[in-house]
Structure formats: C-alpha cells, structure tokens
Design an enzyme around this catalytic site. Structure first.
Site, PDB file in Angstrom:
ATOM      1  N   PRO A 201       0.355  -1.250   0.273  1.00  0.00           N
ATOM      2  CA  PRO A 201       0.275   0.204  -0.369  1.00  0.00           C
ATOM      3  C   PRO A 201       0.604   1.173   0.110  1.00  0.00           C
ATOM      4  O   PRO A 201       2.377   1.353   0.794  1.00  0.00           O
ATOM      5  CB  PRO A 201      -1.134  -0.321   1.176  1.00  0.00           C
ATOM      6  CG  PRO A 201      -0.591  -1.181   2.365  1.00  0.00           C
ATOM      7  CD  PRO A 201       1.213  -2.148   1.679  1.00  0.00           C
ATOM      8  N   GLU A 276      -2.390   0.588 -13.845  1.00  0.00           N
ATOM      9  CA  GLU A 276      -3.716   2.330 -13.710  1.00  0.00           C
ATOM     10  C   GLU A 276      -3.048   3.526 -13.666  1.00  0.00           C
ATOM     11  O   GLU A 276      -2.594   3.677 -11.906  1.00  0.00           O
ATOM     12  CB  GLU A 276      -4.733   1.528 -13.474  1.00  0.00           C
ATOM     13  CG  GLU A 276      -5.437   0.613 -13.359  1.00  0.00           C
ATOM     14  CD  GLU A 276      -6.574   0.572 -14.371  1.00  0.00           C
ATOM     15  OE1 GLU A 276      -6.622   1.802 -14.290  1.00  0.00           O
ATOM     16  OE2 GLU A 276      -6.842  -0.527 -14.686  1.00  0.00           O
ATOM     17  N   GLU A 407      -2.295  16.898 -14.529  1.00  0.00           N
ATOM     18  CA  GLU A 407      -3.216  16.302 -12.972  1.00  0.00           C
ATOM     19  C   GLU A 407      -3.286  17.289 -11.513  1.00  0.00           C
ATOM     20  O   GLU A 407      -2.134  17.544 -11.448  1.00  0.00           O
ATOM     21  CB  GLU A 407      -2.669  15.056 -12.553  1.00  0.00           C
ATOM     22  CG  GLU A 407      -3.294  14.349 -12.831  1.00  0.00           C
ATOM     23  CD  GLU A 407      -3.486  12.644 -12.048  1.00  0.00           C
ATOM     24  OE1 GLU A 407      -1.815  12.407 -11.857  1.00  0.00           O
ATOM     25  OE2 GLU A 407      -3.687  11.770 -11.833  1.00  0.00           O
TER      26      GLU A 407
END
Ligand code: NAD
Length: 503
Positions: A201, A276, A407
């Site tokens: 994670p 992704e 972004e």
C-alpha cells in the site's frame, strides 16, 4: 487446501497498536505487516509515521518493511500458491462473497478510518468502502466463469484447447487516494483467478489496507494468500520482489512517472504488467446540454474525493452559448460546499493528502492566473493547521496554462470556452493521458460519435461517474496498460494455456 472458516479469531501481534478513536472497530486496527498467517513487526525494527491530513500531526505509526520482509512475504505467497490455485472456483467464490459481506458489515468504522488517514470527507469514504466491497461480490460471481475454448483446427484433425490458468504470485502496488478500493480492485480478481499476492500500500495510507487485510483473514482467506508489506523504501522492496523469478505479475496503480520505473523493473524477468496511471480528464459541455444535469455531473466528476481522483475532471471545455450560465452555477454549487476534517460529519470537501499536494495546486493555480485566468471562487490556501485547499473555479483559463496539461489532483475547476465542437475534440485529445473523459449533450448521436473520437479508455456520456466494478476500467496512451474490473480484470491475472490435441 483447508479453508479457514474462523470468523472471530484475531491473532494480535505484541506491538499491534490500537489507532486512537477506533475502539468501536470490531478488532484493533493492525499496524504491522501481514506475512502468512501472522501480523509481524518489520525485521529492521523501524516504523513509518502516519499523518493526519486534517491537522498535519502524527496519527500513529506502522511497521516499515525491509527487503527481507518483502522476501518473507514472497515466501508466504509461494507456500500458499499451489493450494490456492487448486482450490475449486466455487470454494474461492464462497470466500470472496464472505469478504464482500464482511467489508459491508464494517462500512461505518472503515469509512472513519479512511477519512482519518486520507483526509477525504465521510460520504466519499463511505462510498469508497462500498465500491471496494463490490469488487469481492463481482469477482465471487466471476470466479466460476473462467471459461476456456475448444475449437477444430482450420486444417481439420487437431483440436485447439485453451484454458485460463492463474498467472501466479502477484505484486499489487496501490496509491493513497482510494486506499480501500484500489487494493480490493486488485486483490479480488487475483484471488478469483487463483493467484496469491503481496500488497504494497501507499506510505501515506496503509491503515485501511491493513484493516482490510484483517477483515479478509477473518472472512476465511487462507494464510499466505494475501500478504501486506508497508515500506518507506518501495523502490528496494518492490524491485527485490520483481527481480525474484517466483513473481509472475505486477499490477500497479499510481503516477505515470512511477509506472515507467516499474515497467523497467518488470522487464528484468519479463513480468506481465498492468498499469493504472495518471489522467487529465476533459469534461465537455455542449450548448444543447441540460445545464442542471451537467452541473450535477461536474460536481461529482470534480469534487468526489475533493478532486483527488485519477478520473477527476481536470479541464472543463464549455461551448460559448452555455458558458456564462455554467460558470455561474458551478461557482454557486462549489462555493456552497463545506470544507473541513474528513471525520467531521458536516464536511463535504476534506483535506488534501499532504503539503506537497497543496504546493502543487498552488503552483498550477498561480501559473494559470499569471497567464490570464480569472479566479471566480477560492484560489487561496487558508491559514491554519492541516492540508486544506478550498473549492476553486478558474474561468477563461488560457490554453498555455500548465493546469490544462497536468493533473491538478485537487478541488480546482479550470474552465475554458469553445466555439466549435471540433475545437473541443482537438483540445480534449491534446494530452499524453487518456484515462477518462466526460461529454454532456442532449444529442445522443453526436455524443456517441464524440465518445468514439475521444482518445480515452473510458467516456461518460451525460454522467459524472464512470467507475463500476462490472465495467473495464483503464486508460490508453500514458494512462496505462490493461483493465481492472469486469471480466477483463480477471483475465489480467490469468495466462492462456493452449493445449494441442491430436485427434
Ligand atoms: P505514486 O506513483 O507516487 O505512488 C503509487 C504507489 O507506488 C505507492 O504505493 C508508492 O509507494 C509506490 N511507489 C513509488 N515509487 C515506487 C518505486 N520506485 N517502486 C515501487 N513502488 C513505488 O502515486 P500516488 O501519488 O500515490 O497516487 C497518485 C497518482 O495515482 C495519480 O497520478 C493518479 O492519477 C494515479 N491513480 C491512477 C488510478 C487509475 O486507476 N488509473 C487510480 C488512482 C490513482
């Protein structure tokens, strides 16, 4: 393989730490590493501080995995691999269904945990938990439909048999912005396909993944099938795992920059890789759009997760006829949102993840303003503790503003007028990214034609939300490789085995 059906036995490692405020959780939130069937402290004895984005203070700490811990997780994944691959699909499906139910049953405190460590507002966090759970339900249903093919060779005689086998031990690397859903979107299909895995994670938000890991254990996922390593040195730990020939799959969600590094690492052993990556979503509003529907969609596409989503609308291209009304309504709606700590039930726009995120937003906003954008709402970092940035609308953003290329990953809407639909298509496609795009028009034929011409993996037509566990999520160009969700996501964790049968 024996399926562990125990539902309440929680093995508590000596230094398992109760995260403050989570006394109501059904078990202490783990803060160690999940290796095999045990929560273990890192072999190096170090811990990683987890910050509360709403205050900037330290919330707690988690074990910091070394390369040796990563290798121990790989050993555990290997020890469980053959048994899990041989577990009948129906038995795997039953466990996945239990995982779905267990996550749903724990939705309230899991949402609190996400709001606490990620900073997002509770409604967003709750939505994420339910979305995360859905991947287990969907893949419980898909686990029993991994169908192969049998055909007659064109020249006759031989039969061509194709079977989809589990690809093998998978390394799953996830970002901080959806700490539950990005993990389950990978774990559920990996398990359905019969693969064991190691989850790495994000450093900023490991608590949610660790809590989900414990829920999966309690729901009956056998030891070693899911292992979790938090580390402050992802490059070394992941590189060691990827350069070990037992690892057969890399599934990554994160920035394009890190994706490139990992593709190079994966090339060492030619490891199958799904990526992704980043996005730069355009949101097109044509003159004939239903204004209220477009605003509702814009609010979801821009403000879900306070803009910290790879599918977040980054650039609004609005046709001249509807432009003034669109900007005015967007300012009104975004201005009405209450900003505050994610865990505060009244908050609608939570904190950003860290100081670096605020710095990036400020840089992009200042650049756009210097190039002529008009600030219609927000645009200034508030004083005080925590990593907050207010909902902001920048109108008349000039085409050379960096904000239209990068972004922003925050609650800032950049709005640009256009005259002709062709201009909008050209501007929308003028980016190296290609994840999600949005189109609002009442002319469905034109909308579908635009959807085909937009160079994106996903296009939402008169909708502000694209994600759905039953749909193939993924990007084109530098937004990624492969798809997650749907049956496509399951096949990413399989390998087609062709068996030539002499007839
Ligand atoms: P990031 O790329 O910085 O980090 C993602 C993960 O990679 C983290 O777990 C991090 O620890 C790990 N990592 C970093 N360097 C590594 C290395 N050298 N080797 C191995 N692992 C490494 O991204 P982030 O800041 O956590 O997340 C934001 C980015 O993720 C945005 O660009 C966003 O668009 C993208 N994202 C994409 C999707 C998608 O589905 N396409 C979904 C969510 C987020």
């Amino acid at each position: 393989m024996t399926i562990n059906t125990a539902s309440a036995t929680v093995q508590k490692a000596a230094n398992t730490y109760l995260v403050p405020g989570f006394e109501k959780a059904s078990f202490p939130v783990p803060t160690d590493l999940l290796v095999g069937d045990a929560w273990v402290p890192g072999s190096g004895g170090k811990r990683i501080d987890i910050l509360d984005p709403a205050t900037g203070g330290v919330l707690t700490s988690v074990a910091d995995a070394t390369v040796a811990d990563g290798m121990a997780a790989l050993d555990a994944a290997e020890a469980a691999a053959a048994g899990w691959a041989a577990t009948p699909p129906r038995a795997r499906a039953v466990i996945l269904q239990r995982c779905f139910q267990a996550i749903v049953d724990n939705v309230d405190w899991l949402a609190q945990l996400i709001a606490l460590e990620n900073g997002k507002a509770l409604p967003d966090a709750r939505g994420e938990v339910l979305y995360a759970a859905e991947f287990f339900r969907w893949y419980a249903e898909e686990a029993v439909r991994i169908n192969g093919d049998l055909s007659i060779a064109p020249a006759g005689g031989n039969r061509i048999m194709v079977q989809y086998q589990p690809i093998g031990i998978s390394l799953l690397i996830t970002p901080w912005n959806f700490p539950a859903a990005m993990a389950t979107r990978k774990i559920a299909p990996a398990l359905a396909a019969g693969c064991t895995c190691i989850l790495k994670p994000a450093e900023e938000t490991p608590l949610t993944a660790l809590a989900v890991g414990e829920i999966l254990r309690q729901a009956g996922v056998p030891a070693g099938v899911v292992n979790i390593v938090n580390t402050s040195d992802p490059a070394s730990v992941c590189s060691a795992i990827l350069r070990d020939r037992r690892t057969r799959k890399l599934s990554f969600t994160g920035s394009t920059e890190v994706g490139r590094i990992l593709l190079r690492e994966a090339s060492y052993n030619v490891i199958n890789s799904s990526m992704e990556l980043g996005g730069n979503a355009p949101f097109l509003v044509l003159d004939d759009a239903d204004l209220d529907a477009a605003i509702d969609g814009a609010m979801i596409a821009k403000m879900r997760n306070a803009g910290e989503a790879c599918t977040a609308a980054n650039r609004f291209y609005v046709q001249e006829g509807i432009y003034p009304a669109f900007v005015e309504k967007l300012v009104e709606k975004m201005g009405a949102l209450k900003m505050g700590a994610g865990t505060d039930a009244a908050s609608q726009c939570g904190a950003m993840i860290n100081r670096a995120a605020i710095d990036k937003i400020e840089t992009l906003v200042n650049d756009a303003v210097a190039k002529g954008a008009s600030v219609r709402l927000g645009g200034k970092t508030p004083e005080g503790a925590g990593f907050f940035y207010p909902p902001s609308v920048l109108a008349d953003v000039s085409l050379d503003a960096d904000l239209l290329r990068e972004e922003i990953f925050g609650p800032v809407a950049a709005v640009v007028p256009f005259a002709h639909v062709e201009d909008a298509v050209r501007m929308a496609n003028d980016t190296e990214y290609g994840l999600a795009a949005y189109v609002y028009t009442e002319n469905m034929k034109l909308g579908l034609q635009l959807a085909e011409r937009l160079e994106y993996g996903m296009v939402a037509l008169n909708r502000g939300l694209v994600s759905d566990p039953a749909a193939p999520f993924g990007g084109v160009k530098q937004s990624g490789l492969g798809r997650e969700g749907a049956h496509h996501g399951l096949l990413e964790f399989t390998e087609a085995k062709y068996i030539a049968v002499n007839w």
